[in-house]
Every structure is written in C-alpha cells, then in structure tokens.
Design a protein around this motif. Structure first.
Motif, short mmCIF file in Angstrom:
data_model
loop_
_atom_site.label_atom_id
_atom_site.label_comp_id
_atom_site.label_asym_id
_atom_site.label_seq_id
_atom_site.Cartn_x
_atom_site.Cartn_y
_atom_site.Cartn_z
N THR A 384 -6.46 1.93 0.95
CA THR A 384 -5.27 2.37 1.60
C THR A 384 -5.12 1.39 2.94
O THR A 384 -4.15 1.63 3.45
N SER A 385 -6.01 0.59 3.14
CA SER A 385 -5.87 -0.14 4.03
C SER A 385 -6.17 -1.77 3.67
O SER A 385 -7.09 -2.01 3.49
N TYR A 386 -5.14 -2.41 3.75
CA TYR A 386 -5.19 -4.07 3.41
C TYR A 386 -3.92 -4.85 3.82
O TYR A 386 -3.00 -4.04 4.54
N SER A 387 -4.32 -5.81 3.67
CA SER A 387 -3.09 -6.89 4.07
C SER A 387 -2.75 -7.75 3.01
O SER A 387 -3.79 -8.34 2.50
N TYR A 388 -1.35 -8.49 2.79
CA TYR A 388 -1.21 -9.36 1.98
C TYR A 388 -0.28 -10.48 2.14
O TYR A 388 0.66 -10.37 3.12
N GLU A 389 -0.54 -11.75 1.92
CA GLU A 389 0.34 -12.85 2.64
C GLU A 389 0.43 -13.93 1.64
O GLU A 389 -0.09 -14.07 0.71
N THR A 390 1.58 -14.57 1.93
CA THR A 390 1.81 -15.86 1.25
C THR A 390 2.54 -16.94 2.20
O THR A 390 2.84 -16.75 3.24
N GLN A 391 2.61 -18.23 1.56
CA GLN A 391 3.64 -18.96 2.21
C GLN A 391 4.64 -19.51 1.36
O GLN A 391 4.38 -19.52 0.09
N VAL A 392 5.84 -19.34 1.84
CA VAL A 392 7.15 -19.65 1.00
C VAL A 392 7.12 -21.13 1.04
O VAL A 392 7.27 -21.68 2.10
N GLY A 393 7.36 -21.91 -0.22
CA GLY A 393 7.24 -23.30 -0.26
C GLY A 393 8.39 -24.11 -0.44
O GLY A 393 8.50 -25.33 -0.53
#
Length: 512
Positions: A384-393
């Motif tokens: 229920t608790s998380y983070s997600y990330e990326t880099q747009v290239g």
C-alpha cells in the motif's frame, strides 16, 4: 481417514523461529491482484495461475516449492487466442498423462459471450497451444474445473449466471485427451437460495464427493464473497449443502471477503486451499490476492478450515524449515532484449510496440477504435506504500511519463509533452489538467509516491537526486478501482506512433 489442513499464506515476512516456537507466514502468498487462483502440483513443483482480466499477457503463471514463496514463470498466452476478445477470467490448471491443460474463460470474439476454451502444454514446459472453445452453451459458461473420477474425466462449469433463473453447476463427461465434451451436460448443484454459485472445486474422500464453491458478491468494495461446501455419494448428485456454511469468509478484520479457489494435496496428505481475498482497509487497493488456508475434515465427515471460519493473515508454514521471503523492489534498466515477465499492458484499448535494450525502452502503440488515452505498461501493485520513478529520455509532441491506470476512461498521468510538465486526471472519460508548467530539462525524472493504497503525490527532478513536489495535497485515486480489478502503476505513451516515448529506467520501491 486422510486428514486435510488449510493454511493461510501471505505477505512476505520472516518470523523469529526461536521466539515463536514455530514458523509462520502471512497471507497473501502471491502479492497483488490475481483473482480466481488455480493450483496444481507436478513433481516437486507447485504451479498457480489466475485471472488476468483486461491485462496482457494472459493468465500469469507462478511456481513454488513450498506454497508460500512464489516466482512468476511466465503466462499461459502471450497473444490472445484467435477466437477471443477480452475478459480473461478463471483459468484452471490440470495435469494428465504428461500434458498440462489450462481450461479458461474468455469472451468469444463474434458476440462477446463468455465461454470456456482449452490449451495444452507438453509436460511442464509452460508453452501452451490453444485448441479453441470447448464449452459454447447458453448465454454464458464460465469457471471450468476438471475432475478425474477413477479414470473418467469430467468438466464442470457455472451456467445461467445471466439468465432469470437459478444459477447451476453443470457437468459433462470429458474425452481422455481433455479436448472434447462427451454426451449431454447434467446438473450437479443449483443456486436455490439465489446467493450465487461459482468457482467450484471437486474432490472425493471416503464415501463422499465434495464440491467447494463460492457464493455472494465476488468483486468490488462491497464484496462479501465466501466459501461453502456440499457433498454427495455420487459425483452426479444429488448434493447436500452443509448446514454450517459458509466454511470460510471475511469479516474478521483481516479480510473483507474471500473465495474462488482450488486445493492441492501435499506429499503427506494434507490439503491446502488457494483462493483469492480482498484485504480490509487500505490493502483493498491491492485487489483480489491469492491466500492460503489448510483444509481439514470433521468428525461428521464435513470440511472445515484449520484456522477457523474466517480468512486470516497469519498462518503456520506448511512445511517445517521453510520461511517466507521478504518482498523485493522492482527495478528495470531495460538492458534485456525482451520485457521482464512482470510487465502488463492495456490490450483492449491499444496495441503495443515496445523495444527494450541498450539501457532504454521505446514505447508506443495504436489506440483501439473509440479510445484515445494511449498505451500503458504497468505492474501489479503489491503493497500500500511505495514509489515509482522513471526518466523520460526524449522530447516530442507525445505525452509520456508515469501513470496510475484503471482503464481507458480512468487514470492519472504525470508526463512531459514538448517542454511542458503536465499532470492530468481522467475520470469517467472526462479529462482534467491538474498542473502544467514549462521545464528546461530535456530528460526529466518523474516520480509518483503512493500512500494508503490510493493517495498519490507527484514529483519531478532534473537529476534524479533533488526532487520537487508538484501537488501539496495527495490526490485521491480511489476512483480508479474497476469492478473486477484495481489500478496499476506504470509507464504511459499518448501520442502518434512516430513520436514514441523513450524511458531510461523504471524503479518501484516499497516503503516500509
């Protein structure tokens, strides 16, 4: 008489064996939305699959050696069978004469009616070949199960769920190759109480044939699904329903509801029932997750669960010397030549074109007729608790970034389009721009932090180290829950195919 035991398998936590005196695990044993689980044992390995609904690939397959630690091994289908359109529900595994079968429910392309198909794989290769529809009777036929009665195979299924008459479990003899029905279908059990009847599992013990089935509402926030049992001295019936039903339900604080599963026998003769359950509270937003309980027989030759009538999180491990492993974060640097098995995409709403490798992912797709919200690549949320990330290239006219995705008409997006950072909400098909600002970075880092299962906070960064918050108050994403599934975090491309999205990595980190 053979004794059965039901175990609840779950979360992934290690307990201090010395302090506890014995080891425990926590349900769910497979984290994330995977309803209607089916489990079998071949050799020393357990195999499980479940509903994939409107996500591709179709029917994820997991393997385990101890029933509490599972690893995804693939899918039954990477491509849709040619006769199908959507709604991939309730797969059932069966192993017979060196062949693994998968009996599954999907909608027939010609009329969108749900019927039952069958696929086979040699041994345990998990390379399935579809043989098309097997049951095309009535206005709906779903929830297949195969039972071997002393060498005679039978297929059973739920019928009349869309008709103005009681639901029935129907059965038919099945050919020895498992690919054809033989003779006329017959009725095993009727829903005379009008409370529901589906997700059946058959087995024989002593003088009785037992059918474990589920009743009431399977899905959504008001789900009150439960597990029941009936018995007969003849497989074809008549069946007597247990006066003590239900034998397993939610409502005790751990789970909101539970049901639709199958059981598997351990080498020492115990039986464990793997069904799905909605957890109570914030964990509802993780969907219908596979949970494990041990099944036992009673003195009056009925059935019960060893831990009681309510589904519970904490259970003793099925096998001495085993321990439940901690849940791992997900990281993809896109260095492989193919997608990791965890990824899923929104096949009813868009075709998908992905090219991973060399440290980046190129994502694009063509929206289906009548849709416009783009192509997504998502994961099943597991905490229920998380983070997600990326880099747009890359930079172009498409909107590309991160999404929390319910379906084509319900999603949240933070992305980059030209030189603008944009946050959008799509609710019931109505699109609202929540934030729009210019950005000087051509390769922006994006992050979404999830709390309480559905509260969303957006961030951006020029370097992946210093993060800047976009919204002061978390956005409530509870509206993203669909009837039979929950929202998934991931990547999105919305734009023309000649303006693809390029992503340099994707990380999902659980917050403890």
């Amino acid at each position: 008489m053979r004794k059965f035991c039901l175990l609840v398998v779950s979360v992934f936590v290690l307990f201090d064996i010395a302090a506890q005196g014995s080891a425990f695990f926590e349900n769910p044993v497979i984290k994330g939305d995977m309803a209607d689980p089916s489990v079998i044992k071949v050799g020393d390995t357990y195999y499980a699959t479940g509903t994939s609904s409107e996500w591709a690939p179709f029917y994820p397959i997991f393997t385990s050696s101890d029933l509490i630690n599972w690893k995804q091994a693939g899918h039954v289908f990477d491509e849709k069978p040619s006769w199908t359109s959507h709604s991939f529900w309730a797969p059932e595994l069966f192993y017979h004469h060196g062949t693994m079968f998968c009996y599954y429910t999907a909608r027939r392309k010609s009329d969108n009616t749900s019927y039952i198909g069958v696929a086979t794989a040699e041994g345990t290769s998990l390379k399935f070949t579809d043989h098309g529809p097997l049951v095309e009777l009535g206005t709906e036929a779903i929830d297949a199960f195969v039972f071997d009665d002393a060498g005679q195979l039978y297929l059973t299924w739920k019928a009349y769920g869309l008709d103005r008459r009681p639901i029935e479990l129907l059965g038919s003899r099945l050919s020895d190759d498992g690919l054809q029905l033989i003779g006329e279908p017959f009725t095993l059990l009727k829903d005379d109480e009008r409370i529901g009847l589906e997700g059946q599992y058959h087995f024989k013990q002593g003088d009785y044939y037992y059918v474990i089935y589920s009743a009431k509402s399977c899905c959504g926030p008001s789900s009150d699904y439960d597990v029941r049992v009936a018995r007969s001295q003849n497989f074809r019936g008549p069946y007597e329903k247990y006066a003590g039903n239900p034998i397993l339900s939610g409502g005790n604080g751990d789970f909101l509801s539970c049901g639709h599963g199958t059981a598997v026998e351990t080498p020492d003769g115990r039986m464990f029932y793997l069904s799905h359950g909605y957890q109570s509270g914030d964990a509802f937003y993780l969907g219908r997750q596979p949970i494990l309980h041990e099944l036992i027989d009673t003195d009056d030759e009925w059935l019960a669960f060893k831990s009681g009538k309510h589904a519970t999180i904490r259970q003793p491990v099925p096998f001495t010397g085993t321990a439940q492993l901690a849940l791992a974060d997900f990281n993809d640097d896109f260095s492989g030549k193919s997608l990791k098995v965890d990824w899923t995409w929104n096949y009813p709403y868009s075709s998908i074109d992905v090219t991973p490798g060399n440290g980046s992912l190129i994502l694009t797709g063509v929206p289906s007729a009548g849709t416009k919200q783009g192509t997504v690549l998502c994961l099943r949320p597991q905490t229920t608790s998380y983070s997600y990330e990326t880099q747009v290239g890359n930079t172009n006219g498409s909107l590309k970034g991160l999404t929390m995705y319910g379906d084509d008409r319900n999603m949240v997006v933070i992305g980059v389009q030209h030189n603008e950072l944009i946050v959008k909400r799509v609710k019931d098909g109505r699109e609202t721009t929540l934030s729009r600002s210019e950005t000087e970075s051509t390769h922006l880092f994006l992050k979404i932090k999830v709390s309480n299962g559905c509260m969303l906070t957006f961030f951006h960064s020029p370097d992946g180290k210093s993060w800047y918050r976009v919204n002061d108050t978390p956005l409530d994403g509870s509206f993203l829950v669909r009837w039979d599934r929950v929202a998934r975090p991931g990547l999105i491309h919305r734009g023309r195919t000649n303006e693809p999205a390029v992503f340099n990595y994707f990380n999902l980190n659980h917050i403890h």
